[in-house]
Scaffold this active site. Structure first.
Site, PDB file in Angstrom:
ATOM      1  N   THR A 200      42.045 -28.489 -47.015  1.00 40.41           N
ATOM      2  CA  THR A 200      40.694 -27.513 -46.930  1.00 40.41           C
ATOM      3  C   THR A 200      40.577 -27.266 -45.571  1.00 40.41           C
ATOM      4  O   THR A 200      41.205 -27.768 -44.547  1.00 40.41           O
ATOM      5  CB  THR A 200      39.507 -28.839 -47.023  1.00 40.41           C
ATOM      6  OG1 THR A 200      39.725 -29.448 -48.485  1.00 40.41           O
ATOM      7  CG2 THR A 200      38.292 -28.207 -46.828  1.00 40.41           C
ATOM      8  N   GLY A 230      33.928 -31.215 -55.158  1.00 48.84           N
ATOM      9  CA  GLY A 230      34.120 -32.237 -54.171  1.00 48.84           C
ATOM     10  C   GLY A 230      32.883 -32.156 -53.399  1.00 48.84           C
ATOM     11  O   GLY A 230      31.737 -31.550 -53.572  1.00 48.84           O
ATOM     12  N   GLY A 252      38.882 -34.490 -46.876  1.00 49.82           N
ATOM     13  CA  GLY A 252      39.281 -35.622 -47.311  1.00 49.82           C
ATOM     14  C   GLY A 252      38.841 -35.842 -48.795  1.00 49.82           C
ATOM     15  O   GLY A 252      38.988 -34.982 -49.557  1.00 49.82           O
ATOM     16  N   GLY A 254      36.719 -36.113 -51.495  1.00 51.40           N
ATOM     17  CA  GLY A 254      35.570 -35.933 -51.504  1.00 51.40           C
ATOM     18  C   GLY A 254      34.621 -36.762 -52.361  1.00 51.40           C
ATOM     19  O   GLY A 254      33.374 -36.943 -51.917  1.00 51.40           O
TER      20      GLY A 254
HETATM   21  N1  ASP Z   1      37.303 -32.724 -49.500  1.00 52.99           N
HETATM   22  C1  ASP Z   1      38.035 -31.850 -50.433  1.00 52.99           C
HETATM   23  C2  ASP Z   1      37.683 -32.084 -51.789  1.00 52.99           C
HETATM   24  O1  ASP Z   1      37.495 -33.387 -52.127  1.00 52.99           O
HETATM   25  C3  ASP Z   1      39.388 -31.947 -50.395  1.00 52.99           C
HETATM   26  C4  ASP Z   1      40.229 -31.810 -49.141  1.00 52.99           C
HETATM   27  O2  ASP Z   1      39.292 -31.901 -48.100  1.00 52.99           O
HETATM   28  O3  ASP Z   1      41.361 -31.907 -48.945  1.00 52.99           O
HETATM   29  O4  ASP Z   1      37.396 -31.384 -52.575  1.00 52.99           O
END
Ligand code: ASP
Length: 333
Positions: A200, A230, A252, A254
């Site tokens: 992300t 997410g 992270g 989510g």
């Molecule tokens: N936070 C994002 C999600 O859960 C994914 C990520 O940050 O890599 O969709």
């Protein structure tokens, strides 16, 4: 003693005293006068995850660092020219959305049905206004769609088809869903080996007016199912900004960031417990999330432009710069 005279005098003194105190206004930026305050500052992340020298050799690290550096420079230039933190965040994230290295826009991960579904959000700490889009499949720059929701609609979040229709109506670029396809993400989807990989992108900026803005954009998690959304488009979970405290963008797992309202909680620890931004971010990311098994990290700026870049994974693509010329690009913890 004549109480009929004393009470009105005391009342007058009380009114004078309270009117001299600065109002507890969340949107106030009048306090950005600390001797350490930077005129402007910007912090970026490009995702957190378990990175090491094996899965990320030096040559590849340099490619990521170069991209982060270019994004940082774009944002700092906007702020240096007196542009708003909202403009800086949008410019940075649009650039990262077009860069296939990151899991946002072009280069987004695939759902279990082999599609790219994108989420993004943005929040202005000046007026607590916010906008988000979720599960969009054909908007080239989801962060711009989020900004349009914030500025040109009476809503905070639009999802799916409705979000695309709105984005088109406000003049944003609509692309064929194949635009988001990249061979690398497709291979990892086919092998389904990158389940835990995060990529992300996010940005927090403080402009010369003392206004904070935070934004986040993502393709979500590889192999996600059933219209899963997410934390990234959820205000208070993946993104938050409040001029009285800080701006936060998260990356992270989510599901944990939503339930622990990570971004808002960092702000709350600062507001009610008087924590500095680094202590607040560490409390949430390194203690609370670790206890429950939520992997990931955050980048934050406080109202003086001081950063916190905290992850409980072995790495997070990140960069920070400010008006004093301080400059940092890093990957590993
Ligand atoms: N936070 C994002 C999600 O859960 C994914 C990520 O940050 O890599 O969709």
């Amino acid at each position: 003693m004549n109480y009929r005279i004393l009470f009105p005098i005391l009342g007058l003194l009380a009114i004078l005293f309270t009117s001299c105190k600065a109002p507890a206004d969340h949107a106030s930026n009048s306090e950005v006068t600390s001797p350490d305050a930077f005129e402007y500052a910007l912090v970026i992340h490009g995702g957190a995850g378990n990175m090491n020298f094996q899965n990320l050799p030096e040559e590849r690290q340099n490619i990521y660092k170069h991209a982060l550096d270019s994004a940082l420079q774009l944002g700092l230039d906007v702020l240096k020219e007196g542009g708003t933190s909202i403009d800086a965040v949008e410019v940075v994230i649009r650039y990262l959305e077009d860069n296939p290295l990151f899991n946002a826009g072009r280069g987004a991960v695939f759902t279990s049905e082999g599609k790219n579904e994108l989420d993004a959000s943005i929040m202005s700490g000046q007026d607590m206004n916010a906008g988000a889009v979720a599960s969009v499949t054909d908007v080239r720059h989801p962060i711009s769609a989020a900004r349009a929701v914030m500025e040109q609609s009476e809503h905070v979040m639009l999802a799916g088809k409705g979000a695309s229709v709105f984005a088109e109506q406000v003049g944003l670029e609509i692309v064929d869903p194949s635009w988001f396809f990249t061979e690398k993400r497709f291979e990892s989807y086919q092998r389904a080996i990158e389940k835990e990989k995060h990529g992300t992108v996010g940005c927090v900026a403080l402009d010369q007016e003392g206004n904070l803005c935070a934004g986040t954009s993502t393709g979500g998690m590889t192999n996600k199912k059933y219209g899963r959304i997410g934390d990234s488009p959820i205000i208070g979970a993946g993104t938050y900004a409040n001029n009285a405290t800080c701006g936060v963008s998260a990356t992270g797992h989510g599901e944990y960031f939503i339930r622990w309202t990570v971004a808002h909680q960092i702000s709350v620890l600062m507001e009610y417990k008087g924590y500095d931004v680094e202590t607040a971010a560490r409390e949430v990311v390194e203690k609370q999330l670790v206890e429950v098994g939520g992997s990931g990290g955050v980048v934050c700026l406080d109202k003086y432009g001081r950063p916190a870049m905290v992850t409980n994974t072995s790495g997070m693509f990140r960069a920070y710069g400010n008006s004093e010329g301080e400059h940092l690009v890093a990957i590993f913890k």
